[in-house]
Design an enzyme around this catalytic site. Structure first.
Site, mmCIF file in Angstrom:
data_model
loop_
_atom_site.group_PDB
_atom_site.id
_atom_site.type_symbol
_atom_site.label_atom_id
_atom_site.label_comp_id
_atom_site.label_asym_id
_atom_site.label_seq_id
_atom_site.Cartn_x
_atom_site.Cartn_y
_atom_site.Cartn_z
ATOM 1 N N ASP A 40 69.326 15.431 74.029
ATOM 2 C CA ASP A 40 70.506 16.199 73.629
ATOM 3 C C ASP A 40 70.126 17.618 73.251
ATOM 4 O O ASP A 40 70.837 18.567 73.517
ATOM 5 C CB ASP A 40 71.198 15.543 72.435
ATOM 6 C CG ASP A 40 72.024 14.366 72.875
ATOM 7 O OD1 ASP A 40 71.936 14.021 74.067
ATOM 8 O OD2 ASP A 40 72.738 13.806 72.039
ATOM 9 N N TYR A 43 69.686 19.441 76.257
ATOM 10 C CA TYR A 43 71.007 19.666 76.844
ATOM 11 C C TYR A 43 71.698 20.836 76.144
ATOM 12 O O TYR A 43 72.225 21.744 76.770
ATOM 13 C CB TYR A 43 71.834 18.383 76.699
ATOM 14 C CG TYR A 43 73.167 18.429 77.387
ATOM 15 C CD1 TYR A 43 73.279 18.035 78.715
ATOM 16 C CD2 TYR A 43 74.305 18.860 76.725
ATOM 17 C CE1 TYR A 43 74.494 18.079 79.361
ATOM 18 C CE2 TYR A 43 75.525 18.906 77.364
ATOM 19 C CZ TYR A 43 75.621 18.505 78.681
ATOM 20 O OH TYR A 43 76.826 18.556 79.315
ATOM 21 N N SER A 89 87.450 19.743 74.884
ATOM 22 C CA SER A 89 86.125 19.711 74.318
ATOM 23 C C SER A 89 86.060 20.715 73.166
ATOM 24 O O SER A 89 87.052 21.368 72.869
ATOM 25 C CB SER A 89 85.179 20.083 75.439
ATOM 26 O OG SER A 89 83.880 19.941 75.021
ATOM 27 N N LEU A 90 84.910 20.856 72.561
ATOM 28 C CA LEU A 90 84.780 21.798 71.449
ATOM 29 C C LEU A 90 83.653 22.784 71.707
ATOM 30 O O LEU A 90 82.643 22.424 72.306
ATOM 31 C CB LEU A 90 84.445 21.040 70.164
ATOM 32 C CG LEU A 90 85.521 20.149 69.554
ATOM 33 C CD1 LEU A 90 84.910 19.262 68.479
ATOM 34 C CD2 LEU A 90 86.645 20.991 68.972
ATOM 35 N N GLU A 179 87.386 8.416 68.295
ATOM 36 C CA GLU A 179 86.074 8.089 68.834
ATOM 37 C C GLU A 179 85.771 6.614 68.615
ATOM 38 O O GLU A 179 85.917 6.115 67.502
ATOM 39 C CB GLU A 179 85.053 8.954 68.079
ATOM 40 C CG GLU A 179 83.812 9.235 68.814
ATOM 41 C CD GLU A 179 83.922 10.429 69.765
ATOM 42 O OE1 GLU A 179 85.025 11.001 69.926
ATOM 43 O OE2 GLU A 179 82.884 10.765 70.352
ATOM 44 N N TYR A 231 91.095 10.905 64.928
ATOM 45 C CA TYR A 231 91.063 12.256 64.371
ATOM 46 C C TYR A 231 92.022 13.237 65.044
ATOM 47 O O TYR A 231 92.056 14.411 64.704
ATOM 48 C CB TYR A 231 89.645 12.836 64.396
ATOM 49 C CG TYR A 231 88.947 12.713 65.739
ATOM 50 C CD1 TYR A 231 89.381 13.432 66.837
ATOM 51 C CD2 TYR A 231 87.848 11.875 65.894
ATOM 52 C CE1 TYR A 231 88.746 13.321 68.061
ATOM 53 C CE2 TYR A 231 87.207 11.753 67.110
ATOM 54 C CZ TYR A 231 87.661 12.469 68.197
ATOM 55 O OH TYR A 231 87.041 12.358 69.409
ATOM 56 N N CYS A 431 60.895 25.546 98.477
ATOM 57 C CA CYS A 431 60.329 24.932 99.671
ATOM 58 C C CYS A 431 60.979 25.603 100.882
ATOM 59 O O CYS A 431 62.180 25.852 100.894
ATOM 60 C CB CYS A 431 60.644 23.437 99.648
ATOM 61 S SG CYS A 431 60.521 22.656 101.252
#
Ligand code: IVH
Length: 691
Positions: A40, A43, A89-90, A179, A231, A431
């Site tokens: 993560d 990421y 998303s946040l 969640e 939430y 390549c």
């Protein structure tokens, strides 16, 4: 990694493309296979780097950029549910200091200095879900999917005891969101049990929760111990709350689980205290969290703040700092991508970093290995930020054995043996094997059928790979002749499969073969932007493909001009520069590319592109300038509004300006507009115009 300051446009573009690819792959592994390949932390690092480059080169933002995406496409097998209200998303922050940056941007957008209440909530590291109630009865459950379309998990959600099946005094329609998670304890127990039974081991509670929830057989879900927190909400027939905190109270009264560590904060100091508190108790919480979410409490302000493409302006996620661990590099592998880029990957001795088993790390490129002097056999510090995973931050040279040798980056392609080259100014080595290189050929095929390209369902990466190596599909054209060949199955392409037809493949039946051909045939008529994108020309992402389609209309026109290296029109397109034009014309000089295109065109029809953008808004395509103090909205709001209606918002008045909107105390810009004879509108006139 090249310093952002010295990054050239071409390098930026290349890197953005690489990042998009790396992250798309990581997303698939994470969301779809519930089996993360990179940490993560790593990421998040990629994401951050991507953001930094995009901030410096906003015109290079790709439509497939990780910043533009929420999740990944959903897996077949589940019914699909369209989210009427998208599940977004946040944005992220990582440092405590960034809390005030976030608050400043909120204040600036709203044009106030008032203190704004923030509702802080632990960021649960689970799987987003949406649950729909009609007349108080639970009717439908969905995963987030790509944010617009999720998977139907109604039956599976029903097995989670804490989710009420029936609620009293609820609005006619109520969609709650939250969640689903698995507690740390249940995760360890599940893995222990699975280990004993030789079944799949999950890397972390999040993956275990996702794997359990996304089961086609809800009996399996039932056996797994899942829980959830609510939430947020989606479609609601009658929103009777005015703030996030009020919503949480309401939802609690209706019987939904809400997080006990949610907190309403009135000042930045209180937000910081909330953060420190959660950070302190984090380890003792029975479930994993990967940060805190800060939400502007007032719904009225949330509404005014609105959204960026995929994230709200009124909320952000504060990710937790990195967790570290030491492990050994067992192997350095060099992978080859669609454009031939060689990417080194470190295979690690699996190590537990804060609950996540990490076994790989990408080493970015040749220079990065050299800079860090990373070697096979080295002990390295692995860092996992945000919460979920890690990256190589440091090589412990003192633990290195005497016989250790520097890693020699291959000068020949590890897949096909062709020479590799590295252009001046480029970080990547490539390549030169082109389509003779199996790695590139496979990656190009994967790209060709990918979602934004031909979007052929049923041709997943693994199948493409198998088909390629078995000689069944070697180039894009083979996809469209597959059915014909399968019927005769005498074609030499099937030689290696002993002339067997697809129906007899293990795990395949008549139905799946039929479905595959159906999916392929449904793409015999293809839109121009998709086709251009599918070609996989370097630097040409889906946004660029759309621009090209808009400007050329017909594929033939575009191709002919490119073949003749006529780039005037191409270069006149806002967003296409010299470097990209070079890549495009070069692509069309290559005989094997032309051959493939010709053959493809005998199998499929590329539609003429007719621009369907809604230009009906009176300010679409118009250049507008705002000046002076607006009263009914802030400058940022006005700008966002105008842009959302197709206008270009400029900072200064020129002959190209169509409208100047003047607020109170407008100065030189209003004067200049008058001089140039540009149309001047008051704020009210502007609002009337766009009403
Ligand atoms: S609010 C429009 N609140 O984090 C904002 N999200 O990175 C919607 N998450 O997709 C999200 N805990 O799956 C929100 N307290 C919380 C959360 C939370 C976990 C997840 C959620 C979301 C992701 C965004």
């Amino acid at each position: 990694m090249i310093d952002i300051e010295t990054l050239t446009e071409q390098q930026a573009s290349e890197e953005l493309k690489q990042l998009a690819q790396i992250m798309a792959k990581a997303d698939l592994a994470y969301y779809q296979d519930d089996n993360p390949e990179i940490s993560d932390a790593e990421y998040d690092q990629f994401k951050k780097r991507n953001e930094e480059i995009e901030t410096k080169f906003p015109h290079l933002i790709r439509s497939d950029s990780p910043s533009q995406k929420v999740g990944v496409r959903i897996q077949s097998g589940f019914g699909k549910i369209v989210h009427k209200v998208p599940m977004l998303s946040l944005g992220n922050i990582f440092e405590v200091e960034e809390i005030s940056t976030f608050m400043d941007s909120v204040n600036r957008f709203l044009g106030t200095n008032d203190s704004i209440d923030i509702y802080s909530e632990p960021k649960i590291d689970g799987l987003g879900f949406s649950a729909r109630y009609e007349k108080g009865i639970f009717t439908q459950g969905a995963t987030r999917g790509d944010g617009s379309i999720g998977e139907d998990i109604t039956q599976n959600l029903k097995t989670i005891k804490v989710l009420p099946q029936k609620i009293e005094n609820a609005p006619e329609v109520l969609e709650v969101r939250g969640e689903v998670y698995m507690s740390k304890q249940d995760f360890f127990e599940l893995n222990e049990k699975n280990l004993a039974e030789n079944k799949k081991i999950f890397a972390n509670p999040r993956n275990a929760a996702a794997g359990s929830l996304r089961q086609l057989d809800s009996n399996v879900t039932k056996e797994r111990k899942l829980s959830l927190f609510v939430y947020s909400w989606g479609e609601v027939s009658d929103v009777s709350w005015h703030s996030q905190s009020e919503f949480i109270e309401k939802i609690k009264a209706w019987g939904f689980p809400t997080n006990p560590n949610n907190k309403l904060c009135h000042t930045i100091a209180e937000i910081e205290a909330a953060y420190q508190n959660i950070l302190t108790i984090r380890g003792d919480l029975p479930y994993d969290i990967d940060g805190i979410v800060y939400k502007v409490d007032s719904l009225e302000l949330q509404k005014r703040l609105g959204f960026l493409t995929r994230t709200p302006r009124w909320a952000t996620a504060h990710k937790f700092p990195a967790e570290k661990a030491i492990t050994k590099i067992n192997q350095i592998r060099v992978q080859v991508g669609r454009t031939g880029a060689l990417t080194p990957v470190a295979d690690l001795e699996p190590v537990n970093v804060g609950g996540v088993i990490v076994s790989h790390a990408t080493l970015h490129n040749e220079d990065e290995i050299k800079r860090k002097d990373v070697r096979v056999g080295d002990y390295v510090v692995i860092q996992r930020a945000g919460d979920v995973i890690p990256q190589v931050v440091e090589v412990l040279t003192e633990k290195r054995k005497n016989e250790s040798q520097a890693f020699i980056f291959p000068m020949l392609c590890p897949i096909c043996g062709s020479h590799t080259i590295r252009e001046i100014d480029e970080a990547v080595r490539r390549c030169t094997g082109g389509l003779n290189c199996p790695a590139q050929a496979v990656e190009r095929l994967i790209h060709f059928v990918s979602r934004e390209a031909l979007d052929i369902e049923g041709l997943g990466n693994k199948i493409i790979e198998d088909f390629y190596h078995e000689g069944i599909i070697q180039n894009p054209v083979d996809i469209f002749t597959l059915e014909e060949r399968n019927q005769g199955y005498k074609d030499d392409l099937f030689a290696k499969t002993d002339g067997l037809s697809l129906e007899t493949r293990e795990g395949w039946g008549k139905k799946s073969v039929e479905n595959l051909f159906k999916a392929i045939n449904s793409r015999r008529i293809i839109s121009l932007p998709r086709f251009i994108y599918a070609l996989g020309i370097r630097q040409v992402g889906s946004a660029t493909s759309l621009l090209i389609a808009k400007n050329y209309g017909l594929f033939e026109t575009f191709m002919n001009e490119m073949r003749e290296e006529k780039t005037e029109k191409l270069l006149s397109i806002d967003g296409i520069g010299q470097a990209m034009a070079k890549d495009i014309t070069e692509f069309f000089q290559e005989e094997h590319n032309l051959q493939t295109i010709r053959k493809l065109m005998s199998q499929i029809k590329i539609e003429e592109f007719i621009d369907k953008t809604d230009y009906s808004s009176p300010i679409a395509n118009q250049t507008v300038v705002f000046t002076g103090t607006l009263e009914k909205m802030t400058r940022a709001e006005a700008k966002a509004k105008a842009q959302s209606m197709g206008a270009k918002v400029a900072g200064s008045v020129s002959n190209n300006t169509d409208y100047v909107i003047v607020g109170a105390d407008a100065g030189s810009k209003a004067k200049k507009a008058q001089e140039l004879g540009v149309k001047i509108l008051t704020e009210d006139e502007f609002l009337e115009l766009i009403k």
